[in-house]
Design a protein around this motif. Structure first.
Motif, PDB file in Angstrom:
ATOM      1  N   THR A 159       8.784   2.101   2.917  1.00 22.71           N
ATOM      2  CA  THR A 159       9.600   1.005   2.391  1.00 22.71           C
ATOM      3  C   THR A 159      10.911   0.855   3.148  1.00 22.71           C
TER       4      THR A 159
ATOM      5  N   TYR B 117       2.172   0.646  -1.488  1.00 20.72           N
ATOM      6  CA  TYR B 117       3.190   0.232  -2.463  1.00 20.72           C
ATOM      7  C   TYR B 117       3.059   1.184  -3.645  1.00 20.72           C
TER       8      TYR B 117
ATOM      9  N   SER C 270      -2.326  -1.853  -4.048  1.00 20.03           N
ATOM     10  CA  SER C 270      -1.145  -1.181  -3.508  1.00 20.03           C
ATOM     11  C   SER C 270      -1.268  -0.878  -2.024  1.00 20.03           C
TER      12      SER C 270
ATOM     13  N   PRO D 284       5.372  -6.585  -6.793  1.00 23.82           N
ATOM     14  CA  PRO D 284       4.584  -6.421  -5.568  1.00 23.82           C
ATOM     15  C   PRO D 284       4.714  -7.595  -4.605  1.00 23.82           C
TER      16      PRO D 284
ATOM     17  N   TYR E  43       7.974  -7.330  -2.911  1.00 24.27           N
ATOM     18  CA  TYR E  43       7.931  -6.243  -1.950  1.00 24.27           C
ATOM     19  C   TYR E  43       7.273  -6.680  -0.640  1.00 24.27           C
ATOM     20  N   PHE E  44       6.031  -7.152  -0.733  1.00 25.99           N
ATOM     21  CA  PHE E  44       5.287  -7.461   0.496  1.00 25.99           C
ATOM     22  C   PHE E  44       5.780  -8.723   1.191  1.00 25.99           C
TER      23      PHE E  44
END
Length: 404
Positions: free
Chosen positions: A20, A48, A65, A392, A395-396
């Motif tokens: 990350t 993730y 994930s 999520p 995040y991505f």
């Protein structure tokens, strides 16, 4: 005469770690126009990890994930599929596991931490067998759900080690998800649940500690504070729980045991010159505001490996990465580091299926809510959907792209 030593290849920025923190910093640097970036990461897989609790609780598939490392690597970043093995801060070099030496102008340390499965006698050999599992390994998170789903009676033990761990709420969350499942299946009264926590309270921030105390009472969970599992006998299905307040040991028989291992910095950092001498876990010393090493300002540390007095979470990294990038760019331009990190972190505390608290706080343990007009100190369904689906995506598509 012996040949002259070869000069190692030089890079403006070397980043150690493609998780990350490393990918987020790399993406932000590329968006800021930095071209000469080399990133060391041996793994071909990017996880993730915050979803693993929901995988263990039967609320998400493991594949959600997972990405390949190639998918998340920012364009223009030179990816070396190697592991860092040493840093020489005086010479400004990094040595890889193959013996390759890289010279750097600025170094970003983000290799994550080491799960010390051998830190509890008997845990490593018992893991994955006879009712012992852990959501801290992706291959075992689905096994956690299988054990929970099949259990109808007996004793379930959920443990947390002393010392800093990634996602400090995870050891509790899986206990609540299991209890909620057993309640809905009508078998909760036949299952004894023991939650073993090393801290004097269930959470460092009082308002969230009180909420979690009520959650534990609702499920009838026996909470052992100031305690941790110190030994495990997988063949006998027994665990030794040590009460640090009294110094007494209790041997508990279990049918299901979810263990969180002790966690430390990678050995090559813990045994090197950059480790915080005040940390028995070997984490890298870093200024709590600028995230620079106090003795070597060309070196930055963030994420799980940084010795900072805050929880190790992805939300913390989301606030740390812009500070690292801003101060790194200032240094490249000959300017002082002025960006500051206030210790913000966030722990999404899942308490039931479709129920969650969102604990946000800073270095001073003051609540720092980021969502206006919503009381995140109460269990909320919308917060669960945020964790399962919203975060999520953030995040991505946001963090790993350098946009959030």
């Amino acid at each position: 005469m012996p040949p002259a030593a070869l000069t190692p290849p030089h890079h403006h920025v070397v980043i150690v770690g493609g998780g990350t923190a490393g990918i987020t910093v790399a993406a932000r640097l590329r968006r800021a126009g930095v071209r000469d970036i080399t990133l060391l990461e041996p793994s071909e897989t990017h996880w993730y990890q915050p979803l693993w609790t929901l995988v263990g609780g039967g609320q998400a598939p493991l594949r959600a994930s997972l990405r390949t490392e190639a998918d998340v690597m920012p364009p223009g970043v030179r990816w070396l599929r190697e592991r860092a093995a040493a840093v020489d801060p005086a010479a400004r070099t990094v040595t890889t596991g193959s013996g390759r030496v890289l010279s750097y102008g600025r170094l970003v340390l983000a290799p994550g931490l080491r799960l010390d499965w051998d830190g509890v006698p008997g845990l490593a050999t018992a893991l994955g067998h006879d009712g012992v599992t852990s959501n801290y390994r992706p291959d075992l998170a689905p096994h956690t759900w299988e054990l929970i789903r099949r259990m109808r009676r007996g004793t379930a033990v959920f443990t947390m080690p002393s010392g800093p761990v990634k996602c400090g709420g995870a050891p509790q969350k899986i206990a609540y998800l299991a209890a909620d499942h057993w309640r809905k299946r009508g078998v909760l009264d036949a299952i004894r649940i023991i939650l073993v926590l090393p801290e004097p309270a269930m959470f460092k921030v009082p308002v969230f500690s009180q909420a979690l105390e009520e959650t534990a009472r609702r499920y009838g969970i026996e909470v052992r504070l100031r305690s941790e599992m110190t030994a495990l006998d997988g063949a006998k299905r027994t665990a030794v729980i040590t009460d640090h307040a009294t110094g007494t040991d209790e041997t508990v028989s279990y049918d299901l045991l979810h263990a969180v291992p002790p966690q430390r910095a990678p050995e090559w950092l813990a045994d090197g010159p950059l480790a915080d001498p005040g940390s028995p876990y070997g984490y890298v010393r870093a200024d709590r505001e600028t995230l620079q090493h106090p003795d070597f300002p060309q070196i930055f540390a963030l994420g799980d490996v940084a010795s900072l007095p805050t929880s190790k979470t992805g939300a913390a990294i989301r606030k740390q990465a812009p500070v690292v990038v801003a101060n790194l760019l200032s240094g490249l331009r000959g300017r002082p580091a002025t960006a500051r990190y206030d210790g913000y972190t966030s722990c999404p505390l899942v308490t039931a299926r479709h129920k969650m608290l969102l604990a946000e706080f800073d270095y001073d343990l003051r609540p720092t809510p980021s969502i206006p007009l919503i009381d995140t100190t109460r269990e909320r369904t919308d917060m669960w959907f945020l964790k399962r689906y919203g975060l999520p995506q953030l995040y991505f598509k946001g963090m790993l792209k350098g946009r959030a």
